[in-house]
Design a protein around this motif. Structure first.
Motif, PDB file in Angstrom:
ATOM      1  N   PRO A   1      -4.131   6.830   7.308  1.00 53.72           N
ATOM      2  CA  PRO A   1      -4.376   7.114   7.659  1.00 53.72           C
ATOM      3  C   PRO A   1      -4.122   8.727   8.593  1.00 53.72           C
ATOM      4  CG  PRO A   1      -2.095   6.918   7.474  1.00 53.72           C
ATOM      5  CD  PRO A   1      -2.534   6.600   6.759  1.00 53.72           C
ATOM      6  N   ASP A   2      -4.457   9.346   7.119  1.00 56.32           N
ATOM      7  CA  ASP A   2      -4.234  11.290   6.799  1.00 56.32           C
ATOM      8  C   ASP A   2      -5.864  11.556   7.323  1.00 56.32           C
ATOM      9  OD1 ASP A   2      -1.882  10.744   6.217  1.00 56.32           O
ATOM     10  OD2 ASP A   2      -2.395  10.697   3.763  1.00 56.32           O
ATOM     11  N   GLU A   3      -5.357  12.795   7.955  1.00 58.40           N
ATOM     12  CA  GLU A   3      -6.551  13.568   7.765  1.00 58.40           C
ATOM     13  C   GLU A   3      -7.219  14.271   6.323  1.00 58.40           C
ATOM     14  OE1 GLU A   3      -8.204  14.188  10.592  1.00 58.40           O
ATOM     15  OE2 GLU A   3      -6.830  12.771  11.435  1.00 58.40           O
ATOM     16  N   THR A   4      -6.937  13.940   5.391  1.00 57.12           N
ATOM     17  CA  THR A   4      -6.984  14.355   4.032  1.00 57.12           C
ATOM     18  C   THR A   4      -7.850  13.082   3.575  1.00 57.12           C
ATOM     19  OG1 THR A   4      -4.830  13.762   3.695  1.00 57.12           O
ATOM     20  CG2 THR A   4      -5.473  16.228   3.709  1.00 57.12           C
ATOM     21  N   ALA A   5      -8.632  13.109   2.421  1.00 56.30           N
ATOM     22  CA  ALA A   5      -8.895  11.777   2.177  1.00 56.30           C
ATOM     23  C   ALA A   5      -8.775  11.887   0.902  1.00 56.30           C
ATOM     24  CB  ALA A   5     -10.790  12.437   1.336  1.00 56.30           C
ATOM     25  N   GLY A   6      -7.440  11.864   0.904  1.00 52.87           N
ATOM     26  CA  GLY A   6      -6.607  11.574  -0.596  1.00 52.87           C
ATOM     27  C   GLY A   6      -6.522  10.201  -1.130  1.00 52.87           C
ATOM     28  N   PRO A   7      -6.325  10.316  -2.368  1.00 56.19           N
ATOM     29  CA  PRO A   7      -6.874   8.616  -2.881  1.00 56.19           C
ATOM     30  C   PRO A   7      -5.145   8.204  -2.498  1.00 56.19           C
ATOM     31  CG  PRO A   7      -5.908  10.332  -4.919  1.00 56.19           C
ATOM     32  CD  PRO A   7      -6.969  11.032  -3.388  1.00 56.19           C
ATOM     33  N   PHE A   8      -5.148   7.104  -2.199  1.00 59.14           N
ATOM     34  CA  PHE A   8      -3.962   6.281  -2.231  1.00 59.14           C
ATOM     35  C   PHE A   8      -4.056   4.715  -3.117  1.00 59.14           C
ATOM     36  CE2 PHE A   8      -7.173   5.105   0.769  1.00 59.14           C
ATOM     37  CZ  PHE A   8      -7.206   3.294   1.010  1.00 59.14           C
ATOM     38  N   THR A   9      -3.101   3.927  -3.272  1.00 60.04           N
ATOM     39  CA  THR A   9      -2.880   2.632  -3.896  1.00 60.04           C
ATOM     40  C   THR A   9      -3.009   1.882  -3.103  1.00 60.04           C
ATOM     41  OG1 THR A   9      -1.000   3.247  -4.604  1.00 60.04           O
ATOM     42  CG2 THR A   9      -2.294   3.751  -6.044  1.00 60.04           C
ATOM     43  N   VAL A  10      -3.357   0.491  -3.599  1.00 60.95           N
ATOM     44  CA  VAL A  10      -3.189  -1.086  -2.401  1.00 60.95           C
ATOM     45  C   VAL A  10      -2.651  -2.173  -4.291  1.00 60.95           C
ATOM     46  CG1 VAL A  10      -3.841  -2.905  -1.602  1.00 60.95           C
ATOM     47  CG2 VAL A  10      -4.800  -0.590  -1.410  1.00 60.95           C
TER      48      VAL A  10
ATOM     49  N   SER B   1       0.919  -1.316   0.024  1.00 60.11           N
ATOM     50  CA  SER B   1      -0.251  -0.118  -0.159  1.00 60.11           C
ATOM     51  C   SER B   1       0.932   0.674  -0.133  1.00 60.11           C
ATOM     52  CB  SER B   1      -0.823   0.196   1.288  1.00 60.11           C
ATOM     53  OG  SER B   1      -1.174   1.403   0.829  1.00 60.11           O
ATOM     54  N   SER B   2       0.719   2.181  -0.851  1.00 58.03           N
ATOM     55  CA  SER B   2       1.321   3.341  -0.876  1.00 58.03           C
ATOM     56  C   SER B   2       1.035   4.268   0.747  1.00 58.03           C
ATOM     57  CB  SER B   2       0.459   4.541  -1.435  1.00 58.03           C
ATOM     58  OG  SER B   2      -1.146   4.934  -1.374  1.00 58.03           O
ATOM     59  N   THR B   3       0.160   3.932   1.762  1.00 59.62           N
ATOM     60  CA  THR B   3       0.089   4.137   2.694  1.00 59.62           C
ATOM     61  C   THR B   3       1.217   3.802   3.632  1.00 59.62           C
ATOM     62  OG1 THR B   3      -1.726   2.365   3.751  1.00 59.62           O
ATOM     63  CG2 THR B   3      -2.447   4.827   2.296  1.00 59.62           C
TER      64      THR B   3
ATOM     65  N   SER C   1      -6.096   1.906  -6.895  1.00 60.60           N
ATOM     66  CA  SER C   1      -6.172   3.413  -6.578  1.00 60.60           C
ATOM     67  C   SER C   1      -7.487   3.259  -5.942  1.00 60.60           C
ATOM     68  CB  SER C   1      -5.945   4.613  -6.967  1.00 60.60           C
ATOM     69  OG  SER C   1      -6.196   5.824  -6.428  1.00 60.60           O
ATOM     70  N   PHE C   2      -7.776   3.926  -4.574  1.00 61.80           N
ATOM     71  CA  PHE C   2      -9.170   3.794  -3.780  1.00 61.80           C
ATOM     72  C   PHE C   2      -8.662   5.003  -2.712  1.00 61.80           C
ATOM     73  CE2 PHE C   2      -7.766  -0.615  -3.309  1.00 61.80           C
ATOM     74  CZ  PHE C   2      -9.372  -1.486  -4.706  1.00 61.80           C
ATOM     75  N   THR C   3     -10.537   6.211  -3.021  1.00 62.82           N
ATOM     76  CA  THR C   3     -10.886   7.050  -2.090  1.00 62.82           C
ATOM     77  C   THR C   3     -11.581   7.107  -1.620  1.00 62.82           C
ATOM     78  OG1 THR C   3      -9.638   8.322  -3.695  1.00 62.82           O
ATOM     79  CG2 THR C   3     -10.996   9.804  -2.574  1.00 62.82           C
TER      80      THR C   3
ATOM     81  N   ALA D   1     -10.238   2.983   7.370  1.00 63.90           N
ATOM     82  CA  ALA D   1      -9.893   1.476   7.341  1.00 63.90           C
ATOM     83  C   ALA D   1     -10.257   1.428   6.601  1.00 63.90           C
ATOM     84  CB  ALA D   1      -9.985   0.244   8.585  1.00 63.90           C
ATOM     85  N   LEU D   2      -9.712   0.134   4.653  1.00 62.65           N
ATOM     86  CA  LEU D   2      -9.977  -0.034   3.784  1.00 62.65           C
ATOM     87  C   LEU D   2     -10.477  -1.250   3.734  1.00 62.65           C
ATOM     88  CD1 LEU D   2     -11.143  -0.411   0.786  1.00 62.65           C
ATOM     89  CD2 LEU D   2      -8.991  -0.216  -0.067  1.00 62.65           C
ATOM     90  N   HIS D   3     -11.359  -2.179   3.559  1.00 62.14           N
ATOM     91  CA  HIS D   3     -10.770  -3.853   4.263  1.00 62.14           C
ATOM     92  C   HIS D   3     -11.691  -4.209   2.141  1.00 62.14           C
ATOM     93  CE1 HIS D   3     -12.837  -7.929   5.552  1.00 62.14           C
ATOM     94  NE2 HIS D   3     -11.598  -8.185   5.207  1.00 62.14           N
ATOM     95  N   LEU D   4     -11.059  -5.362   2.115  1.00 61.34           N
ATOM     96  CA  LEU D   4     -11.030  -5.943   0.845  1.00 61.34           C
ATOM     97  C   LEU D   4     -10.866  -7.855   0.824  1.00 61.34           C
ATOM     98  CD1 LEU D   4      -8.757  -4.142  -1.286  1.00 61.34           C
ATOM     99  CD2 LEU D   4     -10.846  -3.660  -1.171  1.00 61.34           C
ATOM    100  N   ARG D   5     -12.066  -7.814   0.239  1.00 63.41           N
ATOM    101  CA  ARG D   5     -12.038  -9.646   0.622  1.00 63.41           C
ATOM    102  C   ARG D   5     -12.619  -9.927  -0.865  1.00 63.41           C
ATOM    103  NH1 ARG D   5     -15.530 -11.853   5.224  1.00 63.41           N
ATOM    104  NH2 ARG D   5     -13.612 -11.632   5.919  1.00 63.41           N
ATOM    105  N   ARG D   6     -11.506 -10.880  -1.166  1.00 65.94           N
ATOM    106  CA  ARG D   6     -11.877 -11.884  -2.556  1.00 65.94           C
ATOM    107  C   ARG D   6     -12.717 -12.625  -2.379  1.00 65.94           C
ATOM    108  NH1 ARG D   6      -7.646 -16.325  -4.711  1.00 65.94           N
ATOM    109  NH2 ARG D   6      -9.471 -17.830  -4.659  1.00 65.94           N
ATOM    110  N   ILE D   7     -13.437 -12.337  -3.817  1.00 68.56           N
ATOM    111  CA  ILE D   7     -15.284 -13.006  -3.841  1.00 68.56           C
ATOM    112  C   ILE D   7     -15.146 -14.492  -5.334  1.00 68.56           C
ATOM    113  CG2 ILE D   7     -16.801 -11.599  -2.526  1.00 68.56           C
ATOM    114  CD1 ILE D   7     -17.519 -10.108  -4.899  1.00 68.56           C
TER     115      ILE D   7
END
Length: 126
Positions: A63-72, A45-47, A106-108, A118-124
């Protein structure tokens, strides 16, 4: 229970409320996940904050106070997406994401107010 006397130097019950909420939120996430199969993987993750069982499940903190995009960086599968606002203690499903190639996605966070999420991803499916 009698609340502690503030003059004794003990923290008030109200001052401990955020910690109790955080522990409860953490427990709810832990109950939904296969934590035993996950390991810290900040490199995904870019975070820099991720727990993952690559190709199966990911939990990423923004963890940032801004809602900027990040990558996984995800394995090529389809994943269910769920967000949790740390400050508001609000959880939202966000459908699914399909990854075609092993790549960074990318996710926002979808919350109106900026803040840690927090972002939770689970394979379906297979």
């Amino acid at each position: 229970v009698n609340p502690p006397d503030p003059s004794s130097g003990s923290p008030s019950f109200a001052s401990l409320e955020p910690a109790r909420y955080a522990m409860g939120d953490t427990r709810r996430f832990a109950e939904r996940m296969n934590l035993i199969a996950m390991e810290p993987r900040g490199d995904l993750s870019s975070t820099g904050y991720a727990m993952a069982n690559p190709g199966e499940e990911y939990l990423v903190l923004q963890p940032d106070e801004t809602a900027g995009p990040f990558t996984v960086t995800l394995e090529p599968y389809t994943y269910s997406v769920q967000w949790h606002s740390v400050g508001r203690r609000e959880t939202k499903g966000a459908g699914k994401v399909t990854v075609e190639d092993h790549k960074s996605t990318s996710f926002t966070a979808p919350f109106a107010e900026a803040g840690p999420a927090a972002l939770h991803l689970r394979r379906i499916g297979r």
